[in-house]
Design an enzyme around this catalytic site. Structure first.
Site, PDB file in Angstrom:
ATOM      1  N   TYR A 120      47.035  40.475  25.134  1.00  0.00           N
ATOM      2  CA  TYR A 120      48.079  41.411  24.724  1.00  0.00           C
ATOM      3  C   TYR A 120      48.518  41.245  23.265  1.00  0.00           C
ATOM      4  O   TYR A 120      49.477  41.868  22.841  1.00  0.00           O
ATOM      5  CB  TYR A 120      49.290  41.285  25.660  1.00  0.00           C
ATOM      6  CG  TYR A 120      49.031  41.801  27.064  1.00  0.00           C
ATOM      7  CD1 TYR A 120      47.775  42.215  27.470  1.00  0.00           C
ATOM      8  CD2 TYR A 120      50.047  41.870  27.993  1.00  0.00           C
ATOM      9  CE1 TYR A 120      47.529  42.678  28.744  1.00  0.00           C
ATOM     10  CE2 TYR A 120      49.821  42.330  29.284  1.00  0.00           C
ATOM     11  CZ  TYR A 120      48.557  42.733  29.657  1.00  0.00           C
ATOM     12  OH  TYR A 120      48.321  43.193  30.929  1.00  0.00           O
ATOM     13  N   ASP A 206      41.343  35.272  41.146  1.00  0.00           N
ATOM     14  CA  ASP A 206      40.925  36.194  42.208  1.00  0.00           C
ATOM     15  C   ASP A 206      41.369  35.673  43.574  1.00  0.00           C
ATOM     16  O   ASP A 206      41.800  36.439  44.450  1.00  0.00           O
ATOM     17  CB  ASP A 206      39.413  36.447  42.156  1.00  0.00           C
ATOM     18  CG  ASP A 206      38.606  35.191  41.907  1.00  0.00           C
ATOM     19  OD1 ASP A 206      39.136  34.232  41.323  1.00  0.00           O
ATOM     20  OD2 ASP A 206      37.431  35.147  42.316  1.00  0.00           O
ATOM     21  N   ASP A 230      50.740  39.721  34.688  1.00  0.00           N
ATOM     22  CA  ASP A 230      51.099  41.140  34.767  1.00  0.00           C
ATOM     23  C   ASP A 230      50.552  41.733  36.072  1.00  0.00           C
ATOM     24  O   ASP A 230      51.266  42.366  36.852  1.00  0.00           O
ATOM     25  CB  ASP A 230      50.493  41.841  33.542  1.00  0.00           C
ATOM     26  CG  ASP A 230      50.940  43.277  33.374  1.00  0.00           C
ATOM     27  OD1 ASP A 230      51.707  43.762  34.224  1.00  0.00           O
ATOM     28  OD2 ASP A 230      50.518  43.919  32.395  1.00  0.00           O
ATOM     29  N   ASP A 234      52.554  42.505  40.218  1.00  0.00           N
ATOM     30  CA  ASP A 234      52.579  43.769  40.966  1.00  0.00           C
ATOM     31  C   ASP A 234      52.057  43.569  42.388  1.00  0.00           C
ATOM     32  O   ASP A 234      52.565  44.151  43.343  1.00  0.00           O
ATOM     33  CB  ASP A 234      51.734  44.841  40.254  1.00  0.00           C
ATOM     34  CG  ASP A 234      52.522  45.565  39.171  1.00  0.00           C
ATOM     35  OD1 ASP A 234      53.408  44.933  38.569  1.00  0.00           O
ATOM     36  OD2 ASP A 234      52.256  46.756  38.926  1.00  0.00           O
TER      37      ASP A 234
END
Ligand code: GGG
Length: 334
Positions: A120, A206, A230, A234
């Site tokens: 980012y 993962d 990030d 979620d």
């Protein structure tokens, strides 16, 4: 207390309007100043994070941020304002707690996401006449060490408060990203040695995604790099009733910005049906960060979650204003 509110785009103004009402009800003496950022600001001023907004954010004791809708294609001169705020204010720790909304599960975890570097940093370029895109992933020992300290300090405090041992899960992909995640992993595990009372485990990203979906109860504190955090947060917030309830804090040394995890949700923007509870929970986090009491607000939010009214994301038909008024009404009578 000076609070800078940055509503942003889409449903940002609707949910931050609700949060500001709640903040005013609880701390009437708070000086609330509104500032612009996002795509709308870019269209109006040619810059997504105007200098006046950055100055207001710097001058404030805390910031309440709504959501922004950065375009998914390159627009000359446009930079994501939330990524820029995190970096310019050195808000290096993104704290994303998730606790189970339904009483059947006992999920109570916190994702601690490094907030200033990784992919980012925006170091991207095209080469080979536009046929190849390159993004540089930046991981430093300094940023990895300070996010590790944030995670282990948090695990230690939670263990003391909850009366059980603490555990930090270090999430990485060092088996493939040997240099960048290798540095992150090695640095975090070195910091772990300063916290012998906190258990530490490693998990590939993962595998962590699958376990957050399958057995979220097993986690306490997770620490990871910016992009993995990030995405994983979620996934994790499904266990806390979904994105409409997920709140987060971006913390630096002596500075903080609070924002709902959800984005600008352009599909429902302007309809008055956005769930304001994530933004209102941000107010609780802000008060706690300032050392102010937030138990009444936390209880009011829990009451509304249990008894309604509920917005459509939670299966109800209530409007943003109905939910906000229900929280305010409970605050009046508590
Ligand atoms: N409240 C969090 C938020 O706005 N999420 C969406 C997001 O981070 N977008 C990045 C951007 O649009 O620049």
């Amino acid at each position: 207390m000076r609070v800078c509110i940055i509503p942003g785009d889409g449903i940002g103004p609707e949910v931050i309007g609700a949060a500001a009402q709640v903040l005013r009800a609880l701390v009437p003496e708070a000086a609330i100043e509104e500032a612009e950022a996002g795509w709308g600001a870019f269209e109006r001023h040619g810059v997504a994070l105007p200098a006046a907004t950055l100055a207001a954010a710097r001058a404030a004791d805390a910031i309440l941020f709504g959501a922004v809708a950065s375009p998914s294609h390159a627009v000359p001169g446009y930079r994501s304002p939330i990524v820029q705020l995190r970096r310019d204010l050195d808000l290096y720790a993104n704290i994303r707690p998730v606790s189970s909304a339904d009483a059947q599960r006992s999920v109570d975890l916190v994702i601690v996401r490094e907030n200033t570097e990784d992919l980012y940093t925006g170091r991207e370029r095209l080469e080979d006449d536009g046929a190849m895109a390159i993004a540089e992933r930046v991981i430093t020992r300094r940023a990895s060490a300070r996010i590790a300290h944030t995670a282990f300090d948090l695990a230690r405090r939670r263990a003391a408060a909850l009366g059980r041992p603490g555990r930090v899960t270090v999430v990485h992909k060092a088996n493939v990203l040997r240099v960048s995640d290798g540095l992150f992993r090695e640095t975090v595990l070195a910091v772990a040695r300063d916290y012998p009372e906190v258990a530490v485990e490693e998990m590939l990203v993962d595998v962590a995604a699958m376990r957050l979906a399958q057995t979220p109860e097993r986690f306490d504190v997770l620490v990871t790099t910016n992009m993995f955090g990030d995405i994983l947060s979620d996934v994790a917030c499904i266990n806390g009733g979904g994105l409409g309830l997920a709140a987060s804090a971006n913390l630096g040394d002596g500075r903080a910005l609070f924002e709902p995890v959800h984005g600008a949700a352009p599909d429902i923007a302007g309809q008055g049906t956005a769930n304001p509870l994530a933004a209102i929970t941000c107010v609780a986090m802000l008060l706690e960060w300032r050392g102010l009491p937030a138990a009444r607000l936390r209880a009011a939010i829990a009451d509304v979650l249990r008894d309604g009214p509920h917005t459509p994301d939670l299966g109800g038909a209530a409007r943003t204003t109905d939910v906000t008024e229900a929280v305010l009404a409970r605050l009046r009578y508590r």
